[in-house]
Design an enzyme around this catalytic site. Structure first.
Site, PDB file in Angstrom:
ATOM      1  N   SER A 137       0.847  -1.191   0.000  1.00  0.00           N
ATOM      2  CA  SER A 137       0.000   0.000   0.000  1.00  0.00           C
ATOM      3  C   SER A 137       0.877   1.234   0.000  1.00  0.00           C
ATOM      4  CB  SER A 137      -0.895  -0.001   1.244  1.00  0.00           C
ATOM      5  OG  SER A 137      -1.545   1.243   1.410  1.00  0.00           O
ATOM      6  N   TYR A 150      -2.298  -0.812  10.569  1.00  0.00           N
ATOM      7  CA  TYR A 150      -2.161  -1.211   9.165  1.00  0.00           C
ATOM      8  C   TYR A 150      -0.925  -0.578   8.529  1.00  0.00           C
ATOM      9  CZ  TYR A 150      -3.472  -1.770   4.232  1.00  0.00           C
ATOM     10  OH  TYR A 150      -3.485  -2.074   2.881  1.00  0.00           O
ATOM     11  N   LYS A 154       2.263  -2.647   6.943  1.00  0.00           N
ATOM     12  CA  LYS A 154       2.669  -2.506   5.543  1.00  0.00           C
ATOM     13  C   LYS A 154       4.091  -1.946   5.440  1.00  0.00           C
ATOM     14  CE  LYS A 154      -0.957  -4.019   3.289  1.00  0.00           C
ATOM     15  NZ  LYS A 154      -0.882  -5.221   2.417  1.00  0.00           N
TER      16      LYS A 154
END
Length: 338
Positions: A137, A150, A154
């Site tokens: 991402s 998150y 990532k």
């Protein structure tokens, strides 16, 4: 046809990726927690003429991922492509996120990718061939509020992948590893991720359909390079972090809260942090009306080499044209008299 393993294959980007790779003769192993949704994905692969192996498991379990790799090779032969997509997340302020929630997001989103990579690498290294695709991402580079768990997971994938890439280069290995950094995508995660904000979640615009991302993943698997940055929004996020991170901090502080939340109040609902959620939404979330199928920026990222060649040829043509025109200009110039 190659043998492919896809984690997170039961919904969203993983489901769209399984459909993109499905073709006559394709051999695809599908990993996710929901056996029912995996069976639906397997039927889509089979209708396209491919073979499908359903492997219900939690990627946080390293032994289960290793066992899935073994079962895949027993059923289909050597694994050629391994695609790590599986993820979970929590939408909340840092102060409202529990240690166990951070641990769970890390175990699935980061360590799940590590487990898949290790299972693939153990087999590919022995044969000196194969491709591993990390589905990441833009938030791995430009963190935003409400997504600390998150973004951290990532970011960890980037660090892990960069280390492995350097080792493969050092060993002169023919195993390739590539990363695909995603923009906002219209997937079901925004309806089943854990949400503590009181309002329904949405992807940060611009929003892309999962099929556009699946096409980029397919291309990355067949033409791997260091990274693909998908969409101009990803390019802006990553470059802003490299050039002016403090400005980026202030920008997302002003904009990223509201851009992740709709005006709809959040109703009580189950989430998928620890357990699967019932139903089979397929690849798409509820933002079809706002999502786009294609993007010039995604196309440009996928065809970067062709654009560089075309630009180089155009420049050469321009220079040649300038050289060829110079004699004519010289002949036409009035002669100076002594």
């Amino acid at each position: 046809m190659p043998t492919i393993v896809i984690s997170g294959a039961s919904a969203g980007v993983g489901r769209a990726t399984a459909r993109r790779f499905a073709a006559p003769g394709a051999r695809i192993a599908l990993i996710a927690r929901s056996g029912r949704r995996l069976e639906a994905a397997a039927q889509e692969v089979r209708r396209a003429g491919g073979q499908a192996l359903v492997l219900p498991l939690d990627v946080a379990d390293a032994a289960a991922v290793e066992d899935a790799a073994e079962k895949t090779e027993q059923a289909f032969g050597p694994i050629d492509i391994w695609i790590n997509v599986a993820m979970v997340t929590v939408l909340a302020r840092v102060i409202d996120t529990e240690p166990d929630e951070y641990r769970r997001v890390t175990e699935v989103t980061y360590l799940g990718t590590v487990h898949g990579t290790l299972a693939a690498l153990r087999r590919m290294s022995a044969r000196d061939r194969g491709v591993i695709v990390q589905v990441g991402s833009a938030l791995a580079y430009r963190s935003i509020p409400l997504q600390s768990a998150y973004c951290a997971a990532k970011s960890a994938i980037v660090g892990f992948t960069d280390s492995l890439r350097s080792e493969l280069i050092h060993d002169r290995s023919n195993v390739r590893i590539t990363a695909v950094q995603l923009p906002g995508v219209n997937t079901p995660q925004f309806d089943w991720a854990r949400n503590k904000m009181g309002y329904r979640q949405m992807p940060v615009p611009p929003i892309f359909q999962p099929e556009a991302i699946a096409e980029a993943i397919w291309r990355a698997a067949h033409k791997p390079r260091r990274e693909y940055w998908l969409g101009f929004s990803s390019f802006k996020a990553i470059m802003s972090e490299r050039i002016a991170p403090s400005i980026g901090d202030r920008y997302v502080a002003r904009k990223a809260f509201e851009s992740q939340l709709t005006d709809e109040r959040l109703r009580d609902r189950p989430d998928n942090l620890y357990d699967t959620v019932d139903g089979d939404p397929g690849a798409h979330g509820r933002f079809d009306g706002q999502a786009t199928e294609r993007s010039p920026a995604i196309w440009a990222s996928e065809h970067r080499d062709a654009l560089v060649i075309a630009g180089g040829l155009g420049l050469v043509g321009l220079l040649v044209g300038m050289v060829l025109r110079r004699p004519q200009q010289t002949r036409d110039r009035p002669r100076r008299l002594p």
